[in-house]
Design a protein around this motif. Structure first.
Motif, PDB file in Angstrom:
ATOM      1  N   VAL A   1       0.848  -1.199   0.000  1.00 46.54           N
ATOM      2  CA  VAL A   1       0.000   0.000   0.000  1.00 46.54           C
ATOM      3  C   VAL A   1       0.881   1.247   0.000  1.00 46.54           C
ATOM      4  N   GLU A   2       1.925   1.252   0.807  1.00 49.07           N
ATOM      5  CA  GLU A   2       2.863   2.377   0.828  1.00 49.07           C
ATOM      6  C   GLU A   2       3.516   2.557  -0.535  1.00 49.07           C
ATOM      7  N   GLN A   3       3.921   1.465  -1.139  1.00 42.60           N
ATOM      8  CA  GLN A   3       4.559   1.524  -2.455  1.00 42.60           C
ATOM      9  C   GLN A   3       3.587   2.067  -3.498  1.00 42.60           C
ATOM     10  N   LEU A   4       2.315   1.718  -3.386  1.00 38.98           N
ATOM     11  CA  LEU A   4       1.315   2.229  -4.315  1.00 38.98           C
ATOM     12  C   LEU A   4       1.252   3.752  -4.242  1.00 38.98           C
ATOM     13  N   GLY A   5       1.394   4.326  -3.056  1.00 38.41           N
ATOM     14  CA  GLY A   5       1.415   5.782  -2.922  1.00 38.41           C
ATOM     15  C   GLY A   5       2.555   6.395  -3.719  1.00 38.41           C
ATOM     16  N   ALA A   6       3.737   5.788  -3.645  1.00 39.62           N
ATOM     17  CA  ALA A   6       4.887   6.276  -4.403  1.00 39.62           C
ATOM     18  C   ALA A   6       4.648   6.122  -5.903  1.00 39.62           C
ATOM     19  N   VAL A   7       4.071   5.010  -6.288  1.00 34.67           N
ATOM     20  CA  VAL A   7       3.776   4.751  -7.699  1.00 34.67           C
ATOM     21  C   VAL A   7       2.764   5.774  -8.223  1.00 34.67           C
TER      22      VAL A   7
END
Length: 70
Positions: A54-60
């Motif tokens: 979920v955190e990585q999705l924010g960066a993406v």
């Protein structure tokens, strides 16, 4: 479509074969590419389903938005 794996996020081999994968930049570019096809809304299914994903999705999402505003 490139199907590289992010070793920090992929916990197993059960992800769907048609999944978009790679670095945050790779995935952001792939998601932004849908706008080139006239698609303005996406539904994302994260794999694996973890807080880190979920955190990585924010960066993406930030990368995709940046590309679209350029």
């Amino acid at each position: 479509r490139r199907r590289a794996r992010d070793p920090h996020l992929v916990a197993d081999d059960d992800r769907p074969a048609e999944a978009i994968g790679g670095s945050a930049e790779d995935i952001g570019e792939a998601l932004a590419g849908y706008a080139d096809l006239g698609i303005s809304h996406l539904i994302v299914h994260l794999w694996p389903r973890t807080p880190e994903a979920v955190e990585q999705l924010g960066a993406v999402a930030a990368i995709a938005r940046e590309r679209l505003s350029a």
